[in-house]
Structures are given as structure tokens and as C-alpha cells.
Design an enzyme around this catalytic site. Structure first.
Site, PDB file in Angstrom:
ATOM      1  N   GLU A 115     -55.024 -61.681  30.704  1.00  0.00           N
ATOM      2  CA  GLU A 115     -54.303 -61.521  29.427  1.00  0.00           C
ATOM      3  C   GLU A 115     -52.847 -61.288  29.798  1.00  0.00           C
ATOM      4  OE1 GLU A 115     -55.594 -61.630  26.310  1.00  0.00           O
ATOM      5  OE2 GLU A 115     -57.589 -62.079  27.089  1.00  0.00           O
ATOM      6  N   GLY A 169     -50.134 -62.114  37.170  1.00  0.00           N
ATOM      7  CA  GLY A 169     -51.346 -62.914  36.952  1.00  0.00           C
ATOM      8  C   GLY A 169     -51.466 -64.022  37.994  1.00  0.00           C
ATOM      9  N   CYS A 172     -47.415 -57.516  23.782  1.00  0.00           N
ATOM     10  CA  CYS A 172     -47.496 -58.857  24.380  1.00  0.00           C
ATOM     11  C   CYS A 172     -47.212 -59.948  23.351  1.00  0.00           C
ATOM     12  CB  CYS A 172     -48.853 -59.064  25.019  1.00  0.00           C
ATOM     13  SG  CYS A 172     -50.228 -58.749  23.903  1.00  0.00           S
ATOM     14  N   LYS A 183     -58.032 -49.537  37.117  1.00  0.00           N
ATOM     15  CA  LYS A 183     -56.732 -49.065  37.620  1.00  0.00           C
ATOM     16  C   LYS A 183     -55.712 -49.119  36.485  1.00  0.00           C
ATOM     17  CE  LYS A 183     -53.043 -50.660  39.465  1.00  0.00           C
ATOM     18  NZ  LYS A 183     -52.081 -49.715  38.825  1.00  0.00           N
ATOM     19  N   GLU A 199     -39.849 -63.351  28.684  1.00  0.00           N
ATOM     20  CA  GLU A 199     -40.361 -62.200  27.944  1.00  0.00           C
ATOM     21  C   GLU A 199     -39.480 -60.988  28.250  1.00  0.00           C
ATOM     22  OE1 GLU A 199     -44.141 -60.574  29.275  1.00  0.00           O
ATOM     23  OE2 GLU A 199     -44.741 -60.363  27.174  1.00  0.00           O
ATOM     24  N   SER A 230     -48.313 -58.985  33.369  1.00  0.00           N
ATOM     25  CA  SER A 230     -47.346 -60.078  33.306  1.00  0.00           C
ATOM     26  C   SER A 230     -47.921 -61.375  33.880  1.00  0.00           C
ATOM     27  CB  SER A 230     -46.096 -59.685  34.105  1.00  0.00           C
ATOM     28  OG  SER A 230     -46.467 -59.426  35.441  1.00  0.00           O
ATOM     29  N   THR A 231     -47.356 -62.484  33.454  1.00  0.00           N
ATOM     30  CA  THR A 231     -47.760 -63.792  33.984  1.00  0.00           C
ATOM     31  C   THR A 231     -47.462 -63.865  35.486  1.00  0.00           C
ATOM     32  OG1 THR A 231     -47.516 -64.850  31.855  1.00  0.00           O
ATOM     33  CG2 THR A 231     -47.303 -66.284  33.774  1.00  0.00           C
ATOM     34  N   GLU A 232     -46.349 -63.258  35.871  1.00  0.00           N
ATOM     35  CA  GLU A 232     -45.959 -63.272  37.296  1.00  0.00           C
ATOM     36  C   GLU A 232     -47.064 -62.640  38.159  1.00  0.00           C
ATOM     37  OE1 GLU A 232     -42.510 -60.870  37.591  1.00  0.00           O
ATOM     38  OE2 GLU A 232     -42.309 -61.182  39.746  1.00  0.00           O
TER      39      GLU A 232
HETATM   40  P1  NAD Z   1     -47.425 -55.874  35.369  1.00  0.00           P
HETATM   41  O1  NAD Z   1     -47.948 -57.239  35.546  1.00  0.00           O
HETATM   42  O2  NAD Z   1     -46.222 -55.466  36.105  1.00  0.00           O
HETATM   43  O3  NAD Z   1     -48.549 -54.786  35.744  1.00  0.00           O
HETATM   44  C1  NAD Z   1     -49.804 -54.765  35.130  1.00  0.00           C
HETATM   45  C2  NAD Z   1     -50.794 -54.061  36.023  1.00  0.00           C
HETATM   46  O4  NAD Z   1     -50.927 -54.816  37.215  1.00  0.00           O
HETATM   47  C3  NAD Z   1     -50.380 -52.652  36.453  1.00  0.00           C
HETATM   48  O5  NAD Z   1     -51.523 -51.830  36.482  1.00  0.00           O
HETATM   49  C4  NAD Z   1     -49.844 -52.886  37.856  1.00  0.00           C
HETATM   50  O6  NAD Z   1     -49.959 -51.740  38.674  1.00  0.00           O
HETATM   51  C5  NAD Z   1     -50.763 -53.987  38.341  1.00  0.00           C
HETATM   52  N1  NAD Z   1     -50.224 -54.809  39.429  1.00  0.00           N
HETATM   53  C6  NAD Z   1     -48.930 -55.090  39.714  1.00  0.00           C
HETATM   54  N2  NAD Z   1     -48.847 -55.891  40.797  1.00  0.00           N
HETATM   55  C7  NAD Z   1     -50.126 -56.129  41.194  1.00  0.00           C
HETATM   56  C8  NAD Z   1     -50.698 -56.899  42.241  1.00  0.00           C
HETATM   57  N3  NAD Z   1     -49.943 -57.577  43.117  1.00  0.00           N
HETATM   58  N4  NAD Z   1     -52.038 -56.925  42.360  1.00  0.00           N
HETATM   59  C9  NAD Z   1     -52.815 -56.261  41.482  1.00  0.00           C
HETATM   60  N5  NAD Z   1     -52.333 -55.506  40.472  1.00  0.00           N
HETATM   61  C10 NAD Z   1     -51.000 -55.450  40.336  1.00  0.00           C
HETATM   62  O7  NAD Z   1     -47.271 -55.719  33.779  1.00  0.00           O
HETATM   63  P2  NAD Z   1     -46.650 -54.498  32.981  1.00  0.00           P
HETATM   64  O8  NAD Z   1     -45.189 -54.534  33.207  1.00  0.00           O
HETATM   65  O9  NAD Z   1     -47.422 -53.256  33.292  1.00  0.00           O
HETATM   66  O10 NAD Z   1     -47.008 -54.908  31.480  1.00  0.00           O
HETATM   67  C11 NAD Z   1     -46.244 -55.748  30.730  1.00  0.00           C
HETATM   68  C12 NAD Z   1     -46.833 -57.138  30.733  1.00  0.00           C
HETATM   69  O11 NAD Z   1     -48.189 -57.109  30.264  1.00  0.00           O
HETATM   70  C13 NAD Z   1     -46.104 -58.071  29.781  1.00  0.00           C
HETATM   71  O12 NAD Z   1     -45.929 -59.305  30.410  1.00  0.00           O
HETATM   72  C14 NAD Z   1     -47.064 -58.208  28.609  1.00  0.00           C
HETATM   73  O13 NAD Z   1     -46.922 -59.371  27.851  1.00  0.00           O
HETATM   74  C15 NAD Z   1     -48.378 -58.151  29.308  1.00  0.00           C
HETATM   75  N6  NAD Z   1     -49.448 -57.809  28.356  1.00  0.00           N
HETATM   76  C16 NAD Z   1     -50.297 -58.803  27.938  1.00  0.00           C
HETATM   77  C17 NAD Z   1     -51.283 -58.524  27.001  1.00  0.00           C
HETATM   78  C18 NAD Z   1     -52.221 -59.609  26.513  1.00  0.00           C
HETATM   79  O14 NAD Z   1     -53.233 -59.265  25.907  1.00  0.00           O
HETATM   80  N7  NAD Z   1     -51.945 -60.873  26.747  1.00  0.00           N
HETATM   81  C19 NAD Z   1     -51.419 -57.239  26.481  1.00  0.00           C
HETATM   82  C20 NAD Z   1     -50.522 -56.261  26.922  1.00  0.00           C
HETATM   83  C21 NAD Z   1     -49.549 -56.556  27.865  1.00  0.00           C
END
Ligand code: NAD
Length: 504
Positions: A277, A260, A311, A202, A408, A256-258
Site C-alpha cells: 500500500e 516499496g 496517502c 514493525k 508526493e 512510500s513507493t520508494e
Molecule cells: P516509509 O516508506 O519511509 O516507511 C514505512 C515503513 O517502512 C516504516 O515502518 C519504516 O521503518 C519501514 N522501512 C523503511 N525502509 C525500509 C526498508 N528498507 N525495509 C523495510 N522496511 C523499511 O513511509 P513513511 O514515510 O513512514 O509513510 C509515508 C508513506 O506511506 C507515504 O508515501 C504514504 O502515501 C504511504 N502510505 C500509503 C498508504 C496506502 O494505503 N496506500 C497508507 C498510508 C501511508
């Protein structure tokens, strides 16, 4: 704020035909299909606000159909019995298709995500191909072992012969973020397919287009039907349905950690395996003997590349007081030099943020910090009229408790704070719930190695920042994640071990 918008028209036939196929469909069981209820949503060019395409909007039923297809493919002989050599060749073919269509993929990523064409074409798209090439080599090297045992109660004249085999974890839900869409998808698919798993991918709702093009390449390369399924839509609906699904064995998540933490809670039902991640707030420590000619451009690149949507972006800089002012001046000059524009314009160094909502979020952090006493050294302006742009921004006098120092931002904003001795710098660097990455800038490599051992993070760079390669394990300590991607560790996450014990 000067923004260059001279060219936003796609040049490549593949890009034009993908956009013309709107509404774009999910890939389930080897077929392109509409959402179960026919619903669609829009994806936009964040630099111009232009509508690019409509996309099938995933439902719970779509998640069910995709998981069912992935489960059936896992049982299917064409995948289960594929030889390791054939699996390796399949991954290699995917890499070659990515390389062949690299210009087009970079263009699609620019239109959908905003990043400059050259960032994709020279960096992320070849890196996505390299993911498949790196893991292709492992397909023929997934080994068990024979294990001598010390079991005392064996019947006379008999003994126990024991060995282990490795098996795929099963059906993987791969959920990725919007900052480097194709590369993030490749980082999940390459090890998962090498291990023999099947996948439901996804992509992020903001950036689904390169995943769809990748889906076409997977079919062309000969990936059996259902081994990779791609469903689009919102995280709270179709993403959450995948994470809670009782027939998904593992979730591989970048975001995001949130979110996660939501995934950890939702995965409890069938105790899914998880790799996470997550977010970061990476520090850069500039020691008094740092070579400024390397540190200033390196730190600027570490925060401003991809408009700060990285990230590991080095968003907290701790500079020794003796060079704090010089570093601020240098970063301000670097920020002023960067040209903002549509990513298809070859002169643009930085594109927009992924969306206006993200640009507004970044602006909120900056204005809150300034109202609390931080000093704006460079940038600080956004453009709501024209896309989602935000200037590269340098801020000083940011105290450790301010939100812009702790959370972040995921934008081109760097906070610089002076320190007097290295223990103070170390305490600042480790004072974060995150532990993704850090960098140290110094001519004294002994100090750098000693300091790197005491920094709580998954990666430490010395005299550089944000360098990745499939050979280098990458993961988060503390609240930046669970598990690792890349390197042999990246493959382990997709394998189970089975022990077989025979009396002979
Ligand atoms: P996000 O957490 O909002 O969304 C990430 C993905 O999760 C999207 O596909 C979203 O549709 C999905 N998602 C959202 N809510 C969900 C839920 N309740 N259940 C299942 N899936 C859900 O993150 P973002 O805003 O797309 O990306 C930015 C974040 O990603 C930043 O915190 C960044 O640090 C992190 N990131 C981490 C790494 C790493 O390797 N550590 C790499 C890239 C980005």
C-alpha cells in the site's frame, strides 16, 4: 503563524504508565524483551519536541527471534487448531478493548504522532476497532469448494473427487507507516489473524506507542504467545532484516513507493508474497457545474486533514476555468480558518507534521515551487522553533512538470490548476506514476460515473474525498501498490488455496 500550545500533558493513567515504563520493550513470544544488544532510541512529541519515551531499537537478532516465535506459534495447536468461531470471538474481544480504551489510545496517538485528539478519538481509533469487528465475521466463512472435473483417463468404475481448502499464508511481516499508526496496524493484523497467520509487526520508528498498547490488549484478549510479535526500530535495519528473512512468507507493507520498490527487490530470496500500500498524488477534478458549497470544504478536508499526511490526500486540484478563481478563494478561506495547535488542545484543528524533518521536506517543496513561478495563495510558513508545524497551504499556477505537482509531498499543500475541457482534466489527472485515489465534483452524476471509469486509480470518490470503511476494498493502481486491503479482497491476501484430488 498562530500556534496554540496550552495543554500537552497526558490525562489518562494508561498513557502515563506506558510512558513511565520507558524504555519500552519489544513483544516477542508473549514476553516483553529488550533489544538483543540493549540499544534504545527516542520517540518525541512532534508538537513540542518533548521526549516521550525510549524504545527498544530492533536488531537483526531481534528480527530472527520474532520470526522464530511467529513460526513456532504457527505450528502450535493452540493457534493452528483454534476453531473459526473462537478466532472470530478473539478478534471481537480485541475490538472491544480498543473501544474501551479509545480515549487513552487517541491521547497516545496525539502525543506520538501529533494529530488532534478528536481525529483519533472520533475517526481512526474506532476505525481500528471496526477492522477487527469486520474481519471477525469472516473467521467462520473461509470456505473451499468442491469441483467437478473433466479428467478423461479415469480407470473404469472410478472417479476423481476434488475439493479446495484455504490455508493461512504463514508468517507475515507487517510493516507500517507513521501517518495513522494504530489504524494501519489494525488493517494488517485483523485480516492476518482471521486467516490464521502469525505476525511480526514493525511500527514506524516515529510512532510505535499505540502498537505497544495494542500488544497489551492482544495479551489480555487471549491471543496465544507468539501469534503477534511487535518489534520497534528503524526501517533500514530491523525492517530490512524482516523483509529479507528466509522464514517470512509474506510482507504486508504500508509506506512510500520508494521503500516499496526496495521491498520487492529484497523479497526475491524466498519469493515472499507481497501486498504493498504505497504513495499517492491524488487528483480532484472540479467540473463547471460543481456545487461549490460542497466542493470547497470537501476538497479542503481532502488535503488538510491529518495535516496532509494521508496517502489519498487530494493534493492536485484541476478546476474548470469558470470557477478556478472562486475555488482558490474558497480554499484560501478554509486554510485560514484552520487553527494549528497541540493535538491535545480541543481548539486545535490541525496538529504538527510527524517530525521536523517532514516539516522541512514540505517547506522545501513549497519554496522550490514558488521559485519556479508558482503563486502562493495561502499559508506557506513553517515553524522550526515550535515543533514541526506547517500552515495549510494553497498554491496556484503550478505547471504539470513541477516536482510539487508530480511528487508526493505528504503535507498540507494543495496545487490548483485550471482546465478548459474535461479531456484536458482527465489527461492531467492520469499524468502521474501514482494511481491511488481521485475525486470528481459535479452535479451531473452521469458525467461523474463515465469519468470515474477513465481515471487510473484504485478509488474514485464523487462529491466527497477520503472516505473509508472496512467493507470497501482499498488499493493502488500503477505505482501506488499491489493488492488490496479491506473487503473480502483484504482477506484473500492472507490465504493460500490447496487443491485436493482423490480417486474414489
Ligand atoms: P516509509 O516508506 O519511509 O516507511 C514505512 C515503513 O517502512 C516504516 O515502518 C519504516 O521503518 C519501514 N522501512 C523503511 N525502509 C525500509 C526498508 N528498507 N525495509 C523495510 N522496511 C523499511 O513511509 P513513511 O514515510 O513512514 O509513510 C509515508 C508513506 O506511506 C507515504 O508515501 C504514504 O502515501 C504511504 N502510505 C500509503 C498508504 C496506502 O494505503 N496506500 C497508507 C498510508 C501511508
Amino acid at each position: 503563524m498562530a500556534i496554540i500550545i496550552r495543554n500537552s500533558e497526558p490525562a489518562y493513567a494508561g498513557t502515563r504508565s506506558l510512558l513511565a515504563s520507558s524504555p519500552c520493550r519489544h513483544l516477542i513470544g508473549g514476553r516483553w524483551v529488550d533489544a538483543s544488544d540493549g540499544a534504545t532510541f527516542e520517540t518525541h512529541d512532534p508538537a513540542s519536541g518533548r521526549l516521550l519515551a525510549r524504545l527498544a531499537c530492533g536488531t537483526e537478532d531481534d528480527a530472527d527471534r520474532a520470526v522464530e516465535a511467529a513460526r513456532a506459534a504457527l505450528r502450535n495447536e493452540s493457534w493452528r487448531e483454534m476453531t473459526p468461531s473462537a478466532r472470530g470471538k478473539l478478534l471481537w474481544r480485541i475490538a472491544e478493548l480498543i473501544d474501551t480504551y479509545a480515549d487513552e489510545l487517541a491521547e497516545l496517538e496525539t502525543l506520538d504522532q501529533g494529530k488532534p485528539f478528536k481525529t483519533g478519538r472520533l475517526g481512526e481509533i474506532p476505525a481500528a476497532a471496526e477492522q477487527f469487528r469486520y474481519f471477525a465475521g469472516f473467521a467462520t466463512k473461509i470456505l473451499g469448494s468442491t469441483i467437478p472435473t473433466s479428467i478423461a483417463h479415469q480407470p473404469a468404475g472410478r472417479k476423481i473427487f476434488s475439493y479446495t481448502t484455504r490455508e493461512p499464508v504463514g508468517v507475515v511481516a507487517a510493516i507500517v507507516s507513521w501517518n495513522s499508526p494504530l489504524l494501519m496496524a489494525a488493517m494488517k493484523l485483523a485480516p492476518a489473524l482471521t486467516a490464521g497467520c502469525t505476525v511480526v509487526l514493525k511500527p514506524a520508528e516515529e510512532t510505535s506507542l499505540t502498537a505497544l498498547r495494542l500488544g497489551e490488549f492482544l495479551i489480555e484478549a487471549g491471543v496465544p504467545d507468539g501469534v503477534v510479535n511487535i518489534i520497534m526500530g528503524y526501517g533500514e535495519t530491523v525492517g530490512a532484516a524482516l523483509v529479507a528473512h528466509s522464514d517470512v512468507d509474506k510482507v504486508a507493507f504500508t509506506g512510500s513507493t520508494e521503500v516499496g520498490k526496495l521491498i520487492v527487490a529484497a523479497a526475491q530470496g524466498n519469493l515472499k508474497k507481497l501486498t504493498l500500500e504505497l504513495g499517492g498524488k491524488s487528483p480532484a477534478i472540479v467540473l463547471p457545474d460543481a456545487e461549490m458549497g460542497i466542493a470547497v470544504p470537501g476538497i479542503a478536508r481532502g488535503i488538510f486533514a491529518n495535516t496532509g499526511q494521508v496517502c489519498v490526500a487530494g493534493s492536485r486540484v484541476y478546476a474548470h476555468r469558470s470557477l478556478h478563481e472562486a475555488l482558490l478563494d474558497g480554499l484560501a478561506r478554509e486554510a485560514a480558518r484552520l487553527r494549528l495547535g497541540h493535538g491535545l488542545d480541543p481548539e486545535a484543528d490541525l496538529g504538527p507534521l510527524v517530525s521536523r524533518a517532514q516539516a522541512e521536506r514540505v517547506a522545501g517543496y513549497v519554496s522550490e515551487g514558488i521559485s519556479e513561478g508558482a503563486e502562493l495563495i495561502a499559508g506557506g510558513q513553517g515553524s522550526g522553533e515550535l515543533g514541526a508545524f506547517f500552515e495549510p497551504t494553497v498554491v496556484a499556477r503550478v505547471s504539470p512538470g513541477m516536482r510539487m505537482m508530480r511528487e508526493e509531498i505528504f503535507g498540507p499543500v494543495v496545487a490548483v490548476t485550471p482546465f478548459d475541457d474535461v479531456e484536458e482534466a482527465l489527461a492531467y489527472a492520469n499524468d502521474s506514476p501514482y494511481g491511488l485515489a481521485a475525486s470528481i465534483w459535479t452535479r451531473d452524476l452521469s458525467s461523474a460515473h463515465r469519468l470515474s471509469a477513465r481515471i487510473c486509480s484504485g478509488t474514485v470518490w464523487i462529491n466527497c474525498h477520503s472516505y473509508f470503511s472496512p467493507e470497501l476494498p482499498k488499493g493502488g493502481h500503477k505505482q501506488s501498490g499491489w493488492g488490496y486491503e479491506n473487503g473480502p479482497q483484504g482477506l484473500e491476501n492472507y490465504l493460500e488455496t490447496k487443491t485436493i484430488c482423490v480417486m474414489i
